[in-house]
Enzyme design. Structure first.
Site, PDB file in Angstrom:
ATOM      1  N   ASP A   1       0.817  -1.215   0.000  1.00 38.36           N
ATOM      2  CA  ASP A   1       0.000   0.000   0.000  1.00 38.36           C
ATOM      3  C   ASP A   1       0.855   1.271   0.000  1.00 38.36           C
ATOM      4  OD1 ASP A   1      -2.749  -0.513  -0.275  1.00 38.36           O
ATOM      5  OD2 ASP A   1      -2.734  -1.501   1.672  1.00 38.36           O
TER       6      ASP A   1
ATOM      7  N   GLU B   1      12.041   0.497  -9.679  1.00 34.54           N
ATOM      8  CA  GLU B   1      10.568   0.524  -9.785  1.00 34.54           C
ATOM      9  C   GLU B   1       9.916   1.296  -8.645  1.00 34.54           C
ATOM     10  OE1 GLU B   1      12.440  -2.087  -9.011  1.00 34.54           O
ATOM     11  OE2 GLU B   1      11.416  -3.552  -7.724  1.00 34.54           O
TER      12      GLU B   1
ATOM     13  N   HIS C   1      16.388  -1.118  -6.828  1.00 36.78           N
ATOM     14  CA  HIS C   1      14.997  -1.333  -7.253  1.00 36.78           C
ATOM     15  C   HIS C   1      14.423  -0.023  -7.798  1.00 36.78           C
ATOM     16  CE1 HIS C   1      14.200  -5.435  -5.836  1.00 36.78           C
ATOM     17  NE2 HIS C   1      15.106  -5.160  -4.926  1.00 36.78           N
TER      18      HIS C   1
ATOM     19  N   LYS D   1     -30.078   2.957   1.208  1.00 40.75           N
ATOM     20  CA  LYS D   1     -30.209   1.991   2.297  1.00 40.75           C
ATOM     21  C   LYS D   1     -29.048   2.112   3.284  1.00 40.75           C
ATOM     22  CE  LYS D   1     -32.330  -2.506   1.852  1.00 40.75           C
ATOM     23  NZ  LYS D   1     -32.364  -3.721   1.021  1.00 40.75           N
TER      24      LYS D   1
ATOM     25  N   CYS E   1      18.057  -5.899  -9.469  1.00 36.91           N
ATOM     26  CA  CYS E   1      18.591  -6.554  -8.273  1.00 36.91           C
ATOM     27  C   CYS E   1      19.031  -7.984  -8.600  1.00 36.91           C
ATOM     28  CB  CYS E   1      17.579  -6.480  -7.140  1.00 36.91           C
ATOM     29  SG  CYS E   1      18.373  -6.587  -5.535  1.00 36.91           S
ATOM     30  N   LEU E   2      18.214  -8.994  -8.327  1.00 40.37           N
ATOM     31  CA  LEU E   2      18.572 -10.352  -8.729  1.00 40.37           C
ATOM     32  C   LEU E   2      18.812 -10.396 -10.245  1.00 40.37           C
ATOM     33  CD1 LEU E   2      18.915 -13.317  -7.916  1.00 40.37           C
ATOM     34  CD2 LEU E   2      16.466 -13.630  -8.288  1.00 40.37           C
TER      35      LEU E   2
ATOM     36  N   PRO F   1     -24.398  -7.256   4.842  1.00 43.12           N
ATOM     37  CA  PRO F   1     -23.057  -7.307   5.460  1.00 43.12           C
ATOM     38  C   PRO F   1     -22.487  -5.908   5.713  1.00 43.12           C
ATOM     39  CG  PRO F   1     -23.155  -8.704   3.483  1.00 43.12           C
ATOM     40  CD  PRO F   1     -24.461  -7.970   3.558  1.00 43.12           C
TER      41      PRO F   1
HETATM   42  N1  GLN Z   1      18.473 -12.469  -3.434  1.00 37.58           N
HETATM   43  C1  GLN Z   1      19.326 -11.422  -3.866  1.00 37.58           C
HETATM   44  C2  GLN Z   1      20.078 -10.770  -2.712  1.00 37.58           C
HETATM   45  O1  GLN Z   1      19.720 -10.952  -1.583  1.00 37.58           O
HETATM   46  C3  GLN Z   1      18.564 -10.384  -4.664  1.00 37.58           C
HETATM   47  C4  GLN Z   1      17.551  -9.636  -3.857  1.00 37.58           C
HETATM   48  C5  GLN Z   1      16.583  -8.874  -4.701  1.00 37.58           C
HETATM   49  O2  GLN Z   1      16.446  -9.115  -5.900  1.00 37.58           O
HETATM   50  N2  GLN Z   1      15.868  -7.961  -4.107  1.00 37.58           N
HETATM   51  O3  GLN Z   1      21.029 -10.073  -2.910  1.00 37.58           O
END
Ligand code: GLN
Length: 533
Positions: free
Chosen positions: A80, A511, A509, A231, A384-385, A198
């Site tokens: 959220d 995003e 990240h 209602k 990241c990964l 409800p």
């Molecule tokens: N698992 C990987 C790490 O811990 C990548 C983590 C991820 O993509 N947020 O570094």
């Protein structure tokens, strides 16, 4: 017991609660109320209170709870907060997410430290006061602070939160707070009627805890007739103008517009003491961008481990959408199952995106995706990964057959991705990750510097493993360049493939920093690279 909650300056609060069932859009409602107020020129802040006993959302399973959103100061939160950031274009913080587990653990630590002077420590008033303090602290600095209470009113674990906001309302004065209850009204197909019972019960529940809401948002799957609002108004004791029928919308970005056109707009004007019309240009533009039919549609392959829940990658999907709107193309996201992915799957898409992830499942499919993109000049964005698998793919291409991350192959000597000193041994515990904003410096003249338009970068992080720079030679030989590091050069933050049109990856990240009307450069770059192909 003495109440030490400091109410601060005159602050107004909007409390958003839910009834009937959870997951029907309290978060979007809270964010949309904020958007309308903001469009009137009100400074808003937001907070999510979750009654879970977890201390944060870091260890929650994303397949069940959706993505773990990370704030700039490193809070691991519920998705959220991502809605709030995207709707309000703000940056939330640790204070924006309050979980019972965190408050209780602090209370218990205080009890152990003898801070209660021999008194009994109780849910009321101790936990309720902790909740109020957390709310007051999170709201400081804004005109109106919006607080969403997770779960459903009446849930056993959420009672302290409901009592806390009731008391807070009493303390700041009823005129300084607004209670908005979001309920669900089902449609019974056999008798073809909407059933308000409800929702009525949910309103009774709330009243039973001493809260009469000022407005009710009625969620339905399909548009409901006006008598449903009548209602609910009658039985709920809420003026009809403040009962807002809210059927599923084609896009969540339409909700602020619907709110602004409803009776709730008047309520918000009175409450905020701003009777100017909200400036909703931004939202209208977004709706138009989303509804437009574009001459071209591009397909991005999302190489994923969790295949059945869009919420798991919600910020990535929203960032892709924003980039597609920016580049004026239609977008199709093709989910590719990382566990079974082969070249056949990669061939069918215009670009590949490997998002963040933890654990070994599907890892070889992700490495294969990066390798395919590298070998075939397919635009690639690694997050990241997604950076780590690209590094593994390049090192293997350069001849290091056993190249891997120690996350997946603990004993490999070709540990091109490894765990930093000081982190070893903490692999399965909470709170040991590199979290939140970190600066990075890009290599001058790199593709990434062009994409970003600058070399000084700040992005949010959530990971434990890092690229092992002892293997830089192999990584470069495999076709990658390290094009961004931490300012001291110790941590690899960005890589790119110089020979490819658009092959980039980041340890961060991005995003989380994308906004619907301010798309993130890395996502824009990806869509741009495939738009004209
Ligand atoms: N698992 C990987 C790490 O811990 C990548 C983590 C991820 O993509 N947020 O570094």
């Amino acid at each position: 017991m003495e109440d030490t909650t400091d109410m601060g300056q005159t602050q107004k609060y909007i409390f958003v609660t839910g009834g009937v069932l959870s997951g029907v859009g309290k978060g979007i409602t809270a964010a949309s109320i904020g958007a309308v107020l903001q469009a009137k020129g009100v400074a808003v802040s937001v907070q999510k209170c979750d009654p879970y006993l977890n201390v944060d959302a870091g260890l929650l399973n994303p397949a069940e709870h959706g993505e773990c959103f990370v704030t700039r100061d490193g809070a691991e939160t519920d998705l959220d907060l991502g809605h709030y950031e995207r709707f309000l274009d703000i940056e939330t913080t640790q204070k924006s997410a309050t979980l019972s587990g965190r408050l209780l653990s602090e209370l218990i630590a205080d009890e152990r430290a003898g801070k209660f002077g021999g008194k009994t420590v109780q849910l009321v008033p101790h936990l309720t006061q902790s909740i109020q303090k957390a709310i007051v602290a999170a709201g400081k600095g804004s005109d109106i602070h919006i607080v969403e209470i997770g779960g459903t009113v009446g849930d056993y674990e959420g009672l302290s939160f409901i009592e806390a906001i009731r008391e807070l309302g009493q303390k700041v004065g009823r005129a300084n707070c607004l209670f908005v209850h979001v309920v669900y009204v089902p449609f019974i197909g056999t008798s073809k009627e909407f059933k308000t019972k409800p929702a009525q019960n949910a309103l009774n529940d709330l009243r039973g805890f001493g809260i009469v809401p000022d407005a009710v948002v009625v969620r339905t799957d399909d548009p409901a007739p006006a008598n449903v609002a009548k209602k609910i108004s009658l039985f709920g004791g809420v003026p009809e103008d403040n009962v807002l029928l809210m059927p599923n919308a084609d896009t969540v970005y339409r909700i602020p517009l619907i709110l602004a056109r409803s009776g709730v707009n008047k309520l918000l004007s009175d409450f905020s003491e701003r009777d100017n019309e909200p400036d909703l240009t931004k939202w209208k533009k977004l709706i138009r961008a989303q509804a437009a039919t574009y001459a071209k549609t591009v397909t991005v392959g999302l190489v994923a481990k969790y295949m059945d829940n869009e919420d798991t990658y919600i910020s990535v999907l929203e960032a892709l959408k924003a980039a597609a709107w920016h580049e004026k193309v239609g977008l199709k996201v093709q989910w590719i199952n990382a566990e079974t992915a082969t070249a056949k799957d990669f061939k069918q898409v215009d670009a590949l995106l490997v998002p963040g992830g933890f654990g070994a499942r599907g890892i070889e499919g992700k490495v294969a995706a990066a390798r395919y993109a590298l070998d075939h000049n397919v635009p690639y964005l690694g997050i990241c990964l997604g950076l780590q698998v690209a590094v593994i793919a390049a090192a293997r291409k350069a001849g290091l057959k056993n190249a891997n991350s120690t996350e997946f192959a603990a004993d490999t000597t070709e540990n091109v991705v490894y765990i930093m000193d000081g982190q070893a041994g903490k692999e399965s515990t909470g709170g040991t990750l590199r979290l939140g904003d970190y600066p990075a410096v890009l290599t001058k003249g790199s593709k990434l510097a062009t994409v970003y338009g600058t070399t000084d970068i700040v992005e949010r992080h959530r990971h434990r493993y890092e690229v092992n720079q002892a293997f830089t030679e192999a990584i470069v030989k495999g076709g990658l360049a390290i094009s961004g590091t931490s300012p001291n050069g110790k941590l690899v933050e960005f890589i790119e493939a110089p020979a490819c049109d658009y092959f980039v990856a980041t340890q961060a990240h991005p995003e989380f920093r994308s906004r619907p009307s301010r798309a993130h450069p890395l996502f824009v770059g990806l869509i741009h690279a495939i738009r004209d192909k």
